[in-house]
Design an enzyme around this catalytic site. Structure first.
Site, PDB file in Angstrom:
ATOM      1  N   GLN A  20       0.832  -1.197   0.000  1.00  0.00           N
ATOM      2  CA  GLN A  20       0.000   0.000   0.000  1.00  0.00           C
ATOM      3  C   GLN A  20       0.870   1.253   0.000  1.00  0.00           C
ATOM      4  OE1 GLN A  20      -4.220   1.169   0.943  1.00  0.00           O
ATOM      5  NE2 GLN A  20      -3.001   0.408  -0.712  1.00  0.00           N
ATOM      6  N   PHE A  21       1.346   1.670  -1.173  1.00  0.00           N
ATOM      7  CA  PHE A  21       2.241   2.827  -1.242  1.00  0.00           C
ATOM      8  C   PHE A  21       1.546   4.119  -0.833  1.00  0.00           C
ATOM      9  CE2 PHE A  21       0.218   2.944  -5.399  1.00  0.00           C
ATOM     10  CZ  PHE A  21       0.075   4.300  -5.659  1.00  0.00           C
ATOM     11  N   THR A  22       0.196   4.144  -0.880  1.00  0.00           N
ATOM     12  CA  THR A  22      -0.522   5.370  -0.535  1.00  0.00           C
ATOM     13  C   THR A  22      -0.405   5.717   0.951  1.00  0.00           C
ATOM     14  OG1 THR A  22      -2.606   4.173  -0.206  1.00  0.00           O
ATOM     15  CG2 THR A  22      -2.179   5.040  -2.405  1.00  0.00           C
TER      16      THR A  22
END
Length: 321
Positions: free
Chosen positions: A79-81
């Site tokens: 989950q890079f966000t």
């Protein structure tokens, strides 16, 4: 490194119409990797996830068992966000680790979990894909973990809003943030303690190794806090400074001291107990183990690892290499 942990009754990941992974009762973990993360960050988060006490025991005692204790599953989703920074109303993701590098870092993170637990119990999404994550939050219970290095990097930075992705299932889930001490102070304290140890036991590598093994077993929940203090008090009998200073590594309410200025008279204190000698602590442990209620049920705290304890172990490991 960041991880948003949700206790779930079930969770799954689909890409289009394809089911990628699914689990029953366990943990669903959204994993964020920053461009500054190191192997030490992923090792810390992996260990925390496997030992995080968010489940009930067989007697319905809350916050007592980990996913490993209960032999449950874990579903991890990259989950890079989680490293978004708002510029106006638009999120910017430059703080996240770049694609190819983060994929390898994430895979090595999963490898640690599978090695330390059971490979078949660790499930994954599909890295880089547009995924639908279906989470049935149990509680709801949601906890945000940050590696100590990450906490130190952000000590003076403004708080980043928790992305909407961390609140699947449509409910605004409360988020608890696990914070560490500032890493520079932790390093300094750990250095002082390890230096005292190596000075007091110069050339006695066996003592260094035994101390490191004791701390590691405690961190991994193989020893109770009382057993830890008994081991350390016995190992360091006659070394006043090492015993008294060890209190800094113990959970709140626990302490070790010297009675009557006599280095051989080690005294231990635990919540709800009077000060005890090492022999009395030993009898207390034996009695507790012989009864139906365990030592942890009598007040042994769940917080077994802190940045200071971790750093002392890390520095002791360097001594043995």
């Amino acid at each position: 490194m960041r991880a948003i942990v949700q206790r779930v009754t079930k969770a799954s990941v689909t890409v289009g119409d394809e089911l990628i992974s699914s689990i029953g009762k366990g943990l669903c973990v959204l994993v964020g990797i920053s461009r500054d993360d190191t192997p030490k960050d992923r090792e810390y988060i992996a260990r925390k996830l496997l030992n995080l006490r968010v489940f009930e025991d067989d007697k319905e005692k809350k916050w007592d068992k980990s996913v490993m204790d209960k032999q449950l599953e874990m579903l991890c989703v990259s989950q890079f966000t989680l490293y978004s920074i708002l510029k106006g109303n638009k999120p910017d993701f430059h703080s996240a680790m770049a694609g190819d590098q983060s994929q390898q870092f994430y895979q090595e993170f999963l490898d640690i979990l599978r090695k330390d637990y059971k490979p078949e119990q660790i499930k994954d999404g599909k890295f880089g894909a547009y995924m639908q994550v279906h989470i049935q939050n149990d509680g709801p219970v949601t906890i945000m973990l940050e590696s100590p290095c990450e906490t130190n990097r952000n000590a003076k930075a403004p708080l980043t809003p928790i992305p909407r992705t961390a609140r699947q299932s449509g409910s605004a889930t409360p988020v608890a943030v696990v914070k560490g001490q500032q890493q520079d102070k932790v390093n300094e304290k750990a250095c002082r303690y390890v230096k005292s140890l190596t000075t007091e036991f110069a050339g006695q590598d066996g003592v260094h190794q035994e101390f490191k093994n004791t701390l590691t077993k405690y961190r991994d929940s193989q020893l109770s806090t009382a057993e830890l203090m008994l081991h350390v008090g016995t190992l360091f009998t006659g070394h006043t400074q090492l015993i008294c200073s060890f209190t800094a590594l113990l959970p709140t309410g626990h302490s070790m001291s010297i009675a009557n200025n006599d280095p051989s008279q080690v005294r231990v204190h635990m919540p709800g107990q009077r000060y005890m000698s090492l022999e009395e602590v030993k009898k207390h442990i034996e009695q507790s183990q012989g009864e139906s209620s365990s030592l942890s049920e009598q007040g042994d705290p769940g917080r077994r690892d802190t940045p200071l304890l971790d750093e002392v172990i890390s520095q002791l490991e360097k001594l043995s290499t």
